[in-house]
Design an enzyme around this catalytic site. Structure first.
Site, mmCIF file in Angstrom:
data_model
loop_
_atom_site.group_PDB
_atom_site.id
_atom_site.type_symbol
_atom_site.label_atom_id
_atom_site.label_comp_id
_atom_site.label_asym_id
_atom_site.label_seq_id
_atom_site.Cartn_x
_atom_site.Cartn_y
_atom_site.Cartn_z
ATOM 1 N N LYS A 1 44.145 32.032 53.600
ATOM 2 C CA LYS A 1 44.124 33.463 53.911
ATOM 3 C C LYS A 1 43.210 33.722 55.108
ATOM 4 O O LYS A 1 42.131 33.144 55.223
ATOM 5 C CB LYS A 1 43.671 34.262 52.691
ATOM 6 C CG LYS A 1 44.685 34.202 51.544
ATOM 7 C CD LYS A 1 44.231 35.011 50.356
ATOM 8 C CE LYS A 1 45.293 35.016 49.264
ATOM 9 N NZ LYS A 1 45.487 33.683 48.638
ATOM 10 N N GLU B 1 54.212 31.491 42.313
ATOM 11 C CA GLU B 1 53.126 32.098 41.545
ATOM 12 C C GLU B 1 53.486 33.517 41.100
ATOM 13 O O GLU B 1 54.380 34.150 41.672
ATOM 14 C CB GLU B 1 51.843 32.122 42.373
ATOM 15 C CG GLU B 1 51.919 33.000 43.599
ATOM 16 C CD GLU B 1 50.562 33.193 44.247
ATOM 17 O OE1 GLU B 1 49.819 34.059 43.758
ATOM 18 O OE2 GLU B 1 50.258 32.500 45.236
#
EC number: 4.2.1.70
Length: 311
Positions: free
Chosen positions: A169, A32
């Site tokens: 996360k 990414e």
């Protein structure tokens, strides 16, 4: 040189190196671009981006950094584009792009740094099956009131890309995130572990399916796809030497969440606010762990992509 693929009047640029690898059935790993533009400060972000590409190459695979460059969705950004994203014109920085934003940024002709969801979408259009990132988004803490759920989860439900990450996360509601993935039919495998990693920490206490090596992951992926499945998560614990104790992380997150509420931070601004607060709370330990796990995930993703290409 890049090859332009026309999709109903919209061009998608695939680098010649990436396209040649795909045509030859060689392993390719998507990376990414949000980690470049919205992660570390310059020049550390550039160093990390190039290091992740090198980790992929060292395992015999081809890296394909994904982003929208001057309005063109690109799979396999060149060095100049990566440098531009790492050190952009302050008046025209790359926008953070999820799936919903792709069309807008293309129409505007701007630069867009792709999140997990957008990277998956564009990688799939180019034919790339494996993607390495730090951590996926998920169900936010307090989502019962805010309905804050990452588009990464719905992307995994519908887009056939295998995402190699350190779990979700740590600032998220990890049990709820796993429940959401289960509801969506998204398999979650643990890399040599039966526990879901907690991003900065080795374990969360939440069970996942054990995967012993790249060959097994490749076979599971092939079977999943053959039976109509879409995305898959391979959750890799962070390197032990760089991991942070779970209790330390949780205490820091609680303090950061309280600050976010007091300062009225909400929506897309929550995640970067919390990550920056965590870096301060842990005196930089969270940043070091993040860099280490990103490089490790790129390496393991390349091993998995190689195993898939060999089936």
């Amino acid at each position: 040189m890049t090859l332009e693929h026309d999709r109903k009047g919209i061009s998608i640029a695939v680098s010649a190196e990436v396209q040649a690898a795909l045509d030859a059935g060689q392993p390719v790993v998507a990376l990414e671009s949000t980690v470049i533009s919205h992660g570390l400060p310059y020049p550390h972000n550039l160093e990390l981006a190039l290091a992740m590409e090198q980790e992929v190459r060292d395992q015999g695979a081809v890296p394909a950094t994904v982003g929208i460059v001057a309005g063109v969705p690109t799979v396999g950004m060149d060095a100049a584009a990566i440098r531009r994203f790492a050190h952009p014109d302050p008046h025209h920085p790359p926008l953070k792009v999820s799936r919903r934003d792709i069309g807008y940024v293309v129409a505007a002709g701007g630069d867009g740094a792709t999140t997990v969801a957008a990277t998956m979408a564009l990688a799939h259009l180019a034919g790339v099956q494996v993607f390495a990132t730090g951590g996926i988004g998920g169900v936010h803490r307090g989502a019962r009131e805010t309905w804050d759920v990452s588009a990464d989860l719905t992307e995994l439900e519908r887009t056939p890309v295998l995402v190699v990450c350190a779990g979700a996360k740590a600032i998220l509601d990890l049990p709820a995130t796993l429940e959401y993935l289960e509801t969506g039919g998204v398999p979650v495998l643990g890399w040599r572990t039966a526990e879901f990693p907690a991003f900065y920490s080795v374990s969360s206490g939440l069970p996942v399916a054990y995967a012993q090596d790249a060959s097994f992951v490749a076979r599971a992926w092939k079977a999943h796809r053959a039976l109509g499945g879409a995305g898959m998560v391979l959750a890799v614990p962070p390197p032990v030497e760089d991991a942070i104790d779970r209790a330390v992380v949780e205490a820091a997150i609680e303090r950061a969440l309280n600050r976010a509420v007091k300062e009225g931070v909400h929506g897309p601004a929550v995640t970067p606010f919390l990550l920056a607060a965590l870096a301060r709370e842990t005196e930089g330990e969270s940043v070091r762990a993040n860099v280490a796990l990103l490089r490790q995930n790129a390496r393991i993703a390349a091993q998995v992509a190689t195993a898939i290409a060999g089936i």
